[in-house]
Design a protein around this motif. Structure first.
Motif, PDB file in Angstrom:
ATOM      1  N   ALA A  22      76.154  38.453 -36.873  1.00 23.45           N
ATOM      2  CA  ALA A  22      76.116  38.992 -35.894  1.00 23.45           C
ATOM      3  C   ALA A  22      75.007  38.520 -34.458  1.00 23.45           C
ATOM      4  O   ALA A  22      75.025  37.966 -33.588  1.00 23.45           O
ATOM      5  CB  ALA A  22      75.436  40.418 -35.586  1.00 23.45           C
ATOM      6  N   HIS A  23      74.015  37.406 -35.306  1.00 25.51           N
ATOM      7  CA  HIS A  23      73.205  36.291 -34.058  1.00 25.51           C
ATOM      8  C   HIS A  23      72.856  35.302 -34.928  1.00 25.51           C
ATOM      9  O   HIS A  23      71.862  34.931 -35.004  1.00 25.51           O
ATOM     10  CB  HIS A  23      71.719  37.686 -34.690  1.00 25.51           C
ATOM     11  CG  HIS A  23      72.123  39.032 -34.080  1.00 25.51           C
ATOM     12  ND1 HIS A  23      72.518  39.860 -33.158  1.00 25.51           N
ATOM     13  CD2 HIS A  23      72.361  40.061 -34.832  1.00 25.51           C
ATOM     14  CE1 HIS A  23      72.368  40.281 -32.654  1.00 25.51           C
ATOM     15  NE2 HIS A  23      71.978  40.697 -33.817  1.00 25.51           N
ATOM     16  N   PRO A  24      74.117  34.577 -35.412  1.00 29.11           N
ATOM     17  CA  PRO A  24      73.935  33.533 -35.647  1.00 29.11           C
ATOM     18  C   PRO A  24      73.093  32.289 -34.712  1.00 29.11           C
ATOM     19  O   PRO A  24      72.284  31.344 -35.038  1.00 29.11           O
ATOM     20  CB  PRO A  24      75.503  32.560 -36.144  1.00 29.11           C
ATOM     21  CG  PRO A  24      75.985  33.381 -35.210  1.00 29.11           C
ATOM     22  CD  PRO A  24      75.162  34.277 -35.147  1.00 29.11           C
ATOM     23  N   HIS A  58      63.890  49.851 -42.745  1.00 31.60           N
ATOM     24  CA  HIS A  58      63.305  50.231 -41.569  1.00 31.60           C
ATOM     25  C   HIS A  58      63.381  49.623 -40.332  1.00 31.60           C
ATOM     26  O   HIS A  58      62.837  49.446 -39.270  1.00 31.60           O
ATOM     27  CB  HIS A  58      61.669  49.589 -41.969  1.00 31.60           C
ATOM     28  CG  HIS A  58      60.489  50.070 -43.237  1.00 31.60           C
ATOM     29  ND1 HIS A  58      61.020  51.551 -43.041  1.00 31.60           N
ATOM     30  CD2 HIS A  58      60.148  49.426 -44.401  1.00 31.60           C
ATOM     31  CE1 HIS A  58      60.210  51.551 -44.379  1.00 31.60           C
ATOM     32  NE2 HIS A  58      60.080  50.970 -45.199  1.00 31.60           N
ATOM     33  N   LEU A  59      64.732  49.196 -39.960  1.00 27.03           N
ATOM     34  CA  LEU A  59      64.896  47.995 -38.726  1.00 27.03           C
ATOM     35  C   LEU A  59      64.838  48.722 -37.447  1.00 27.03           C
ATOM     36  O   LEU A  59      65.154  50.733 -37.577  1.00 27.03           O
ATOM     37  CB  LEU A  59      66.633  48.226 -39.417  1.00 27.03           C
ATOM     38  CG  LEU A  59      67.292  47.499 -39.961  1.00 27.03           C
ATOM     39  CD1 LEU A  59      68.283  46.886 -39.989  1.00 27.03           C
ATOM     40  CD2 LEU A  59      67.214  45.111 -39.471  1.00 27.03           C
ATOM     41  N   GLU A 296      63.036  53.661 -31.210  1.00 22.13           N
ATOM     42  CA  GLU A 296      63.434  53.133 -32.890  1.00 22.13           C
ATOM     43  C   GLU A 296      62.504  51.607 -32.601  1.00 22.13           C
ATOM     44  O   GLU A 296      63.652  50.141 -32.967  1.00 22.13           O
ATOM     45  CB  GLU A 296      65.081  53.330 -33.194  1.00 22.13           C
ATOM     46  CG  GLU A 296      65.301  54.232 -33.252  1.00 22.13           C
ATOM     47  CD  GLU A 296      66.541  54.519 -34.133  1.00 22.13           C
ATOM     48  OE1 GLU A 296      67.036  53.548 -34.624  1.00 22.13           O
ATOM     49  OE2 GLU A 296      67.274  56.018 -34.450  1.00 22.13           O
ATOM     50  N   THR A 299      62.018  52.541 -38.469  1.00 26.35           N
ATOM     51  CA  THR A 299      62.568  53.437 -39.253  1.00 26.35           C
ATOM     52  C   THR A 299      62.364  53.830 -40.535  1.00 26.35           C
ATOM     53  O   THR A 299      61.868  52.796 -40.879  1.00 26.35           O
ATOM     54  CB  THR A 299      63.971  53.394 -38.385  1.00 26.35           C
ATOM     55  OG1 THR A 299      65.021  52.319 -39.393  1.00 26.35           O
ATOM     56  CG2 THR A 299      63.754  53.763 -37.356  1.00 26.35           C
ATOM     57  N   PRO A 328      67.098  39.458 -32.133  1.00 22.19           N
ATOM     58  CA  PRO A 328      68.265  40.297 -32.366  1.00 22.19           C
ATOM     59  C   PRO A 328      68.232  41.646 -32.035  1.00 22.19           C
ATOM     60  O   PRO A 328      68.727  42.907 -31.280  1.00 22.19           O
ATOM     61  CB  PRO A 328      69.038  39.894 -33.198  1.00 22.19           C
ATOM     62  CG  PRO A 328      68.212  38.929 -34.356  1.00 22.19           C
ATOM     63  CD  PRO A 328      66.979  39.118 -33.164  1.00 22.19           C
ATOM     64  N   PHE A 329      66.855  42.575 -31.847  1.00 28.16           N
ATOM     65  CA  PHE A 329      66.128  43.820 -31.829  1.00 28.16           C
ATOM     66  C   PHE A 329      65.369  44.152 -30.542  1.00 28.16           C
ATOM     67  O   PHE A 329      65.462  45.038 -30.377  1.00 28.16           O
ATOM     68  CB  PHE A 329      66.137  44.463 -33.130  1.00 28.16           C
ATOM     69  CG  PHE A 329      67.309  43.964 -34.369  1.00 28.16           C
ATOM     70  CD1 PHE A 329      67.187  45.584 -34.498  1.00 28.16           C
ATOM     71  CD2 PHE A 329      67.842  42.759 -34.727  1.00 28.16           C
ATOM     72  CE1 PHE A 329      68.648  45.275 -35.458  1.00 28.16           C
ATOM     73  CE2 PHE A 329      68.138  43.250 -35.831  1.00 28.16           C
ATOM     74  CZ  PHE A 329      68.810  44.005 -35.772  1.00 28.16           C
ATOM     75  N   GLN A 331      64.063  42.481 -26.877  1.00 27.56           N
ATOM     76  CA  GLN A 331      63.880  41.840 -25.907  1.00 27.56           C
ATOM     77  C   GLN A 331      62.413  41.515 -24.972  1.00 27.56           C
ATOM     78  O   GLN A 331      62.744  42.926 -24.121  1.00 27.56           O
ATOM     79  CB  GLN A 331      65.169  41.821 -24.980  1.00 27.56           C
ATOM     80  CG  GLN A 331      65.665  40.497 -24.034  1.00 27.56           C
ATOM     81  CD  GLN A 331      66.988  40.462 -23.946  1.00 27.56           C
ATOM     82  OE1 GLN A 331      67.788  39.229 -24.660  1.00 27.56           O
ATOM     83  NE2 GLN A 331      67.612  40.833 -23.133  1.00 27.56           N
ATOM     84  N   GLU A 332      61.805  40.793 -24.235  1.00 29.80           N
ATOM     85  CA  GLU A 332      61.101  41.362 -23.591  1.00 29.80           C
ATOM     86  C   GLU A 332      61.381  39.495 -21.778  1.00 29.80           C
ATOM     87  O   GLU A 332      60.849  38.534 -23.062  1.00 29.80           O
ATOM     88  CB  GLU A 332      59.092  41.610 -23.928  1.00 29.80           C
ATOM     89  CG  GLU A 332      58.723  41.406 -22.963  1.00 29.80           C
ATOM     90  CD  GLU A 332      58.171  43.360 -22.254  1.00 29.80           C
ATOM     91  OE1 GLU A 332      58.009  43.656 -23.094  1.00 29.80           O
ATOM     92  OE2 GLU A 332      58.587  42.710 -20.784  1.00 29.80           O
ATOM     93  N   VAL A 333      61.259  40.842 -20.528  1.00 28.33           N
ATOM     94  CA  VAL A 333      61.116  39.094 -20.513  1.00 28.33           C
ATOM     95  C   VAL A 333      61.186  39.504 -18.885  1.00 28.33           C
ATOM     96  O   VAL A 333      60.332  39.975 -18.882  1.00 28.33           O
ATOM     97  CB  VAL A 333      62.899  38.778 -19.836  1.00 28.33           C
ATOM     98  CG1 VAL A 333      63.987  38.835 -20.916  1.00 28.33           C
ATOM     99  CG2 VAL A 333      63.686  40.479 -19.122  1.00 28.33           C
TER     100      VAL A 333
END
Lengths: 333, 333
Positions: A22-24, A58-59, A296, A299, A328-329, A331-333
């Protein structure tokens, strides 16, 4: 068993395969071992590397926090199990850009053992390391023994701050000091309502009768400080926030960042019911919420429960929280 | 009952109160009724407003998709219940910037009834409206009756595209056409493993014996197309993707966006196990995944289950997906 999985023995590797497919553009495995994940652009020359790790399940912890402005790499084990020292060491080599590597992970015996061994291996290859442990779970030890606390969701703040410090070019001691400072000012407490089913065995991760709650439970079901009939959300939130405010010594005029975290099954709706009460309680004592994170973040598969983390802010910590970050999980912009 | 709530009768309002306290920079209530939420900067003069709505209990659907580049406003009801026509109408007035308002929501009888009434009320006040229904659940009706399908997680794509079209200044008919085009090329199918507990009554949202699964289940537990013993993740994913590929008529060379959505309790780990198989299956038939969204996008409180949505892409749809969007629950930058 209410799980969408194949052979339980393949669960972790298939999940990682999914993340890599998913995130290459964001993450890669540096060698043959898929349990080691690093930033797609690792190593970044001249910047301090940050390696975290721990058990799977724990993702978005831990694999989700590998990216720009966050951790540089991660080594993960089976569900709720430590990665090996060799895996921690491989992650170290893969992210070392010549400025040394910070180990930043939760305070659990197996993880400490294996990361410490990895540090020895790194030293033999002239890679300098430092270690900072997430130890924010106030229910696991009283304040006077806070160095022995377990690490839970609040490590998110330390990732964010240390990652930002690395990006701006801080040296290894400075990045470690930033992480330590954030850990020192972070406190978390959780509540558990229902256990996780462990994929390998089908067993429950802990035992809790229906209709009961456990205040202070850990993310693997470690015992908390109070077990009893399930209380209303406001009462639960008062218990958690009360303990955190006392632990951090928050007073009128203080500023905090708040993390309301689902342990898995507890839905966003309930987190917002809790956040509402957090806001009220802190407002009552004159503590202002400068930043909030609700969702989340750490977890325990599909465990029902939630945790509240507070980070006491100063201008420096706030600026680090606000620095750009992309994984991938998160984002702070 | 494994819920962190207060009086069940207050659940929805306290949740909304939490959202408003957490995100006052992004959303507001235009009047006295907290069940109506609009962008903080609504109405935006000269831009088409987009109103969605439906029952509570599906976060981030619906309240989470109010923001720049997404919906302009939302009217929500009790858990799994429609908002009233008056609430839909109030939301309409609050987002009307003089360019008309698109109603974009899932195809459920109660919602259609109330939004249609709101459209009549809007007409009396010279606010022009159009309606596009999310109807992506391929299990709810066969392809030849696709206009009667229920709307589920795939409406996310329509929000994203229509919101982008409004931002760039498309007129009402154009924004509606964009939404309709995306709905036309979106297909979703879900699987349920365990029901939700309804907060008001403590009753289960549907009946499913432990160890069984229901393929094609709706987000309120509506019946699907196959019930039987729980199968491995790969087999489940093959069932879902196979149905979607056939429904959209995907062939070698086609491009898609993929949404792998948790209905609540199913953890991210399992979504990535599924995504892995989605990737493999589409690669086998020469369909390329241009964008992917993996997480909680349309839930049913703490229901265990997941859904897969595919949007067949062309350059226009892809550009709209990539346009900036910011809401309390979603960010595309």
């Amino acid at each position: 068993m209410k799980k969408i999985i194949n052979d339980p023995a393949d669960f972790v590797d298939e999940m990682i395969e999914g993340i890599l497919l998913a995130h290459p553009d964001k993450v890669k495995t540096p060698g043959d071992d898929p349990r080691i994940l690093v930033r797609a652009d690792a190593p970044v020359a001249g910047k301090v590397g940050i390696v975290t790790g721990g058990g799977s399940g724990h993702l978005p912890l831990f694999k989700g926090y590998v990216g720009q402005g966050l951790c540089s790499g991660v080594a993960i084990g089976n569900v709720f199990s430590s990665p090996s020292s060799q895996q921690c060491f491989e992650a170290t080599k893969a992210v070392d850009g010549g400025a040394g590597v910070l180990y930043l992970y939760g305070n659990y015996g197996g993880d400490v053992f294996n990361f410490d061994l990895a540090a020895d291996l790194a030293e033999l290859e002239d890679i300098e390391t430092r270690t900072v442990l997430g130890r924010d779970d106030v229910a696991s030890q009283p304040n006077e023994r806070k160095l022995d606390r377990r690490g839970v969701a609040g490590i998110f703040f330390a990732y964010k701050a240390a990652g930002a410090a690395s990006e701006r070019g801080d040296n290894l001691d400075e990045v470690a000091a930033v992480a330590e400072d954030v850990v020192e000012h972070t406190a978390t407490m959780g509540i558990g309502l229902a256990p996780t089913i462990l994929p390998t065995t089908g067993a429950l991760s802990f035992d809790l009768p229906d209709g009961e709650m456990e205040i202070g439970i850990g993310i693997h079901g470690e015992p908390g400080i109070h077990r009893g009939p399930l209380e209303p959300a406001d009462k639960i939130t008062e218990r958690l926030v009360g303990a955190l405010v006392e632990d951090l010594g928050l007073v009128d005029g203080d500023r905090v960042a708040v993390l309301v975290n689902s342990m898995g099954a507890t839905p966003l709706e309930e987190l917002y019911v809790m956040y509402r009460r957090v806001h009220q309680l802190l407002a009552e004592i004159g503590v202002s919420i400068e930043r909030k994170y609700i969702g989340e973040y750490a977890t325990s598969l599909e465990m029902a429960g939630a945790s509240i983390s507070l980070l006491k802010l100063d201008d420096a910590r706030l600026a680090l929280l606000d620095a750009p970050a992309v994984s991938p999980f998160f984002q702070e912009v």
